[in-house]
Design a protein around this motif. Structure first.
Motif, PDB file in Angstrom:
ATOM      1  N   HIS A 198     -10.071  -5.542  14.490  1.00  0.00           N
ATOM      2  CA  HIS A 198     -10.245  -4.172  14.979  1.00  0.00           C
ATOM      3  C   HIS A 198      -9.371  -3.928  16.212  1.00  0.00           C
ATOM      4  O   HIS A 198      -8.721  -2.885  16.321  1.00  0.00           O
ATOM      5  CB  HIS A 198     -11.719  -3.928  15.311  1.00  0.00           C
ATOM      6  CG  HIS A 198     -12.009  -2.650  16.019  1.00  0.00           C
ATOM      7  ND1 HIS A 198     -11.864  -1.416  15.421  1.00  0.00           N
ATOM      8  CD2 HIS A 198     -12.419  -2.410  17.288  1.00  0.00           C
ATOM      9  CE1 HIS A 198     -12.190  -0.473  16.298  1.00  0.00           C
ATOM     10  NE2 HIS A 198     -12.531  -1.059  17.429  1.00  0.00           N
ATOM     11  N   LEU A 199      -9.331  -4.899  17.117  1.00  0.00           N
ATOM     12  CA  LEU A 199      -8.499  -4.783  18.315  1.00  0.00           C
ATOM     13  C   LEU A 199      -7.022  -4.654  17.950  1.00  0.00           C
ATOM     14  O   LEU A 199      -6.307  -3.820  18.496  1.00  0.00           O
ATOM     15  CB  LEU A 199      -8.712  -6.002  19.215  1.00  0.00           C
ATOM     16  CG  LEU A 199      -7.871  -6.070  20.476  1.00  0.00           C
ATOM     17  CD1 LEU A 199      -8.293  -4.982  21.457  1.00  0.00           C
ATOM     18  CD2 LEU A 199      -8.005  -7.441  21.119  1.00  0.00           C
ATOM     19  N   ALA A 247      -2.231  -5.047  22.718  1.00  0.00           N
ATOM     20  CA  ALA A 247      -3.690  -4.962  22.741  1.00  0.00           C
ATOM     21  C   ALA A 247      -4.351  -6.328  22.880  1.00  0.00           C
ATOM     22  O   ALA A 247      -5.341  -6.470  23.595  1.00  0.00           O
ATOM     23  CB  ALA A 247      -4.186  -4.272  21.472  1.00  0.00           C
ATOM     24  N   ALA A 248      -3.814  -7.332  22.211  1.00  0.00           N
ATOM     25  CA  ALA A 248      -4.469  -8.640  22.192  1.00  0.00           C
ATOM     26  C   ALA A 248      -3.852  -9.640  23.151  1.00  0.00           C
ATOM     27  O   ALA A 248      -4.318 -10.777  23.243  1.00  0.00           O
ATOM     28  CB  ALA A 248      -4.424  -9.200  20.773  1.00  0.00           C
ATOM     29  N   GLY A 249      -2.834  -9.236  23.884  1.00  0.00           N
ATOM     30  CA  GLY A 249      -2.117 -10.171  24.744  1.00  0.00           C
ATOM     31  C   GLY A 249      -2.975 -10.853  25.793  1.00  0.00           C
ATOM     32  O   GLY A 249      -2.873 -12.062  26.002  1.00  0.00           O
ATOM     33  N   ALA A 250      -3.832 -10.121  26.462  1.00  0.00           N
ATOM     34  CA  ALA A 250      -4.654 -10.710  27.527  1.00  0.00           C
ATOM     35  C   ALA A 250      -5.631 -11.742  26.971  1.00  0.00           C
ATOM     36  O   ALA A 250      -5.799 -12.823  27.535  1.00  0.00           O
ATOM     37  CB  ALA A 250      -5.406  -9.613  28.275  1.00  0.00           C
ATOM     38  N   ILE A 285      -4.602 -20.462  28.125  1.00  0.00           N
ATOM     39  CA  ILE A 285      -4.780 -21.084  29.446  1.00  0.00           C
ATOM     40  C   ILE A 285      -6.021 -21.977  29.455  1.00  0.00           C
ATOM     41  O   ILE A 285      -5.989 -23.102  29.975  1.00  0.00           O
ATOM     42  CB  ILE A 285      -4.842 -20.007  30.546  1.00  0.00           C
ATOM     43  CG1 ILE A 285      -3.457 -19.382  30.717  1.00  0.00           C
ATOM     44  CG2 ILE A 285      -5.344 -20.591  31.862  1.00  0.00           C
ATOM     45  CD1 ILE A 285      -3.426 -18.180  31.634  1.00  0.00           C
ATOM     46  N   CYS A 286      -7.103 -21.509  28.860  1.00  0.00           N
ATOM     47  CA  CYS A 286      -8.319 -22.333  28.792  1.00  0.00           C
ATOM     48  C   CYS A 286      -8.094 -23.584  27.951  1.00  0.00           C
ATOM     49  O   CYS A 286      -8.600 -24.665  28.281  1.00  0.00           O
ATOM     50  CB  CYS A 286      -9.484 -21.521  28.227  1.00  0.00           C
ATOM     51  SG  CYS A 286     -10.093 -20.259  29.354  1.00  0.00           S
TER      52      CYS A 286
END
Length: 118
Positions: free
Chosen positions: A68-69, A93-96, A103-104
């Motif tokens: 959906h994102l 839209a999904a980059g962050a 990173i995690c």
């Protein structure tokens, strides 16, 4: 009441996935891809937006929410940039979220102590 709807919708999505794993010969990878694609299709048809309004995180956290994102990102970017938005919208839209998960993952790999499970 919103917590109840989030729990019910998220639970139903998880139950559907578990039933697909238990009763079909589909691999988990194919089921995950099917969830993302179904989120894109339902969003493109305008059916997933009302579900997000009703259930909040119960609809946005599962993989259908990622689809959906992506779809909403493409739709918004096409409205702003024209056809170039088809290529850029999903990344924007999904980059962050993708960056945070990478990173995690790197942090977990750096802080963890790998060993054989045998």
């Amino acid at each position: 009441m919103s917590y109840l709807w989030a729990f019910v919708v998220g639970g139903v999505l998880c139950v559907i996935g578990q039933v697909l794993i238990d009763l079909t010969s589909l691999t988990p990878a194919r089921i995950l891809v099917s969830y993302v694609v179904s989120g894109v299709v339902l969003s493109a048809l305008g059916l997933y937006g009302p579900l997000v309004e009703l259930a909040g995180a119960g609809a946005t956290v599962p993989l259908t929410g990622f689809g959906h994102l992506l779809a909403q990102g493409v739709i918004d970017a096409v409205d702003r940039m024209g056809l170039l938005g088809i290529l850029a919208g999903g990344f924007t839209a999904a980059g962050a979220g993708v960056t945070a998960s990478l990173i995690c993952g790197v942090a977990a790999a750096a802080l963890g102590h790998p060993h054989d499970q045998n």
